[in-house]
Design an enzyme around this catalytic site. Structure first.
Site, PDB file in Angstrom:
ATOM      1  N   GLU A  69       8.235   4.706   9.101  1.00 19.24           N
ATOM      2  CA  GLU A  69       6.869   4.938   9.450  1.00 19.24           C
ATOM      3  C   GLU A  69       6.435   4.419  10.783  1.00 19.24           C
ATOM      4  OE1 GLU A  69       3.085   4.406   6.800  1.00 19.24           O
ATOM      5  OE2 GLU A  69       4.018   2.624   7.064  1.00 19.24           O
ATOM      6  N   TRP A  91       3.380   9.611   2.851  1.00 19.38           N
ATOM      7  CA  TRP A  91       2.174  10.391   3.441  1.00 19.38           C
ATOM      8  C   TRP A  91       1.937  11.551   2.713  1.00 19.38           C
ATOM      9  CZ3 TRP A  91      -1.809   8.449   6.101  1.00 19.38           C
ATOM     10  CH2 TRP A  91      -1.788   7.285   6.505  1.00 19.38           C
ATOM     11  N   TYR A 133      -3.417   6.918  12.466  1.00 16.57           N
ATOM     12  CA  TYR A 133      -2.803   5.745  13.431  1.00 16.57           C
ATOM     13  C   TYR A 133      -2.278   5.726  14.805  1.00 16.57           C
ATOM     14  CZ  TYR A 133      -3.285   3.109   8.977  1.00 16.57           C
ATOM     15  OH  TYR A 133      -3.784   2.741   7.709  1.00 16.57           O
ATOM     16  N   CYS A 194      -6.230   1.524   7.223  1.00 16.80           N
ATOM     17  CA  CYS A 194      -6.338   0.366   6.415  1.00 16.80           C
ATOM     18  C   CYS A 194      -5.719  -0.827   7.203  1.00 16.80           C
ATOM     19  CB  CYS A 194      -5.510   0.462   5.179  1.00 16.80           C
ATOM     20  SG  CYS A 194      -5.863   1.968   4.168  1.00 16.80           S
ATOM     21  N   ARG A 218      -8.422  -3.787   6.762  1.00 19.01           N
ATOM     22  CA  ARG A 218      -9.846  -3.650   6.010  1.00 19.01           C
ATOM     23  C   ARG A 218      -9.898  -3.205   4.561  1.00 19.01           C
ATOM     24  NH1 ARG A 218     -11.048   1.374   4.003  1.00 19.01           N
ATOM     25  NH2 ARG A 218      -9.526   2.809   4.819  1.00 19.01           N
ATOM     26  N   ASP A 221      -3.975  -2.417  -0.833  1.00 18.85           N
ATOM     27  CA  ASP A 221      -3.670  -2.105  -2.067  1.00 18.85           C
ATOM     28  C   ASP A 221      -2.383  -3.073  -2.070  1.00 18.85           C
ATOM     29  OD1 ASP A 221      -2.018  -1.356  -4.133  1.00 18.85           O
ATOM     30  OD2 ASP A 221      -1.916   0.865  -3.666  1.00 18.85           O
TER      31      ASP A 221
END
Length: 316
Positions: A69, A91, A133, A194, A218, A221
């Site tokens: 990733e 994803w 991203y 995130c 921000r 999980d």
């Protein structure tokens, strides 16, 4: 969570955080409708010296998926097809949900992923996540004002390349930052970033100079996302250090909304009943000429003997 981060096994920081969120977090509804227990404002610190890596041992973390990733981010790619071609499915949930809603079909995830891999046109239509991203990291849009009073699209900004160069030429700078939060494009993203901001810092001088990284996340999980995020940030820092002639220093992780989903109770209870053990190491087998040239076989994790896999559903 006030103990010195290096006084105990590094993973106790993560387990202490999980316990704190589960026992003391504010219960609230969220975007997914599942509900969370949440705390606000957390910091964890991990040494990356001597090939140390914050890889969890109380459950298996599929570090190669996290590495693939990160390498995918560095390509600037935003379609899930290259990930699926390498067997990485993390994803798939977002484009799958979009396709099911648009088509009215109850296609399985496996069927959807197989079609993405097999059909390039289908992948182009349904596999793209928007400017997530990698797009922001290596090709942030710019616009130039012309003599006719109109703006035209300019050359994209490669933030990663800029930071590598600034670390080499101006290590004392306080501007070594990779930012993913492009406000103008958030509504086009399948999921706004995130892990949104990476800031690098050089400590010391000469051969002993160390590269530190602070990641601000921000939304986190804790059960499913954070193990991947910690490894990914450590890997990125190691690559950046290699490309700039610096020693790996410290990874500082800072979380905003740090939460556990209410449907992760079994995962939480199982993992909190385990004791961390072992000291995995992350080795860079070879150094590439460019930060963008690394491949999965350039990395090796040694001495990693995790406890069993703990599975839980992803909230979309």
């Amino acid at each position: 969570m006030q103990d010195s981060p290096h006084a105990r096994h590094y993973e106790w920081q993560y387990l202490d955080l999980m316990r704190h969120v589960w026992e003391h977090g504010d219960q609230r509804m969220d975007r997914t409708g599942v509900g969370t227990r949440s705390v606000f404002g957390v910091q964890l610190r991990f040494s990356l010296a001597e090939e140390q890596v914050p890889l969890l041992t109380t459950k298996r973390v599929f570090w190669k998926a996290a590495a693939r990733e990160m390498l995918w981010f560095l390509t600037g790619e935003t379609n899930i097809r290259p990930l699926l071609q390498e067997g990485v499915t993390i994803w798939s949930d977002w484009p799958l949900a979009k396709f099911r809603k648009a088509s009215g079909t109850d296609i399985t995830q496996a069927e959807f992923e197989a079609r993405i891999v097999a059909d390039e046109a289908f992948a182009a239509q349904w596999g793209d996540l928007g400017p997530v991203y990698g797009k922001q990291w290596v090709n942030w849009d710019t616009y130039e004002y012309g003599p006719d009073g109109k703006y035209t699209k300019g050359k994209g900004i490669n933030q990663v390349a800029q930071v590598v160069e600034s670390l080499r030429s101006n290590p004392g700078s306080r501007r070594h930052i990779i930012e993913g939060w492009n406000v103008a494009e958030l509504d086009r993203m399948a999921l706004p970033p995130c892990h949104k901001t990476y800031q690098f810092h050089v400590a010391g001088e000469g051969a002993r100079a160390r590269l530190n990284c602070l990641l601000y996340q921000r939304s986190c999980d804790v059960a499913l996302g954070l193990p991947f995020n910690l490894f990914g940030a450590a890997l990125l820092t190691r690559m950046m250090a290699a490309q700039t002639g610096l020693q790996p220093g410290e990874l500082v992780w800072s979380g905003g909304d740090v939460h556990l989903y209410l449907n992760h109770a079994e995962l939480v209870e199982e993992q909190l009943g385990r004791t961390p053990e072992g000291s995995p190491r992350l080795a860079l087998v070879r150094q590439r000429d460019s930060i963008f040239g690394y491949r999965i076989d350039d990395f090796q994790v040694c001495d990693y003997a995790p406890q069993g896999v703990i599975r839980a559903p992803v909230a979309v």
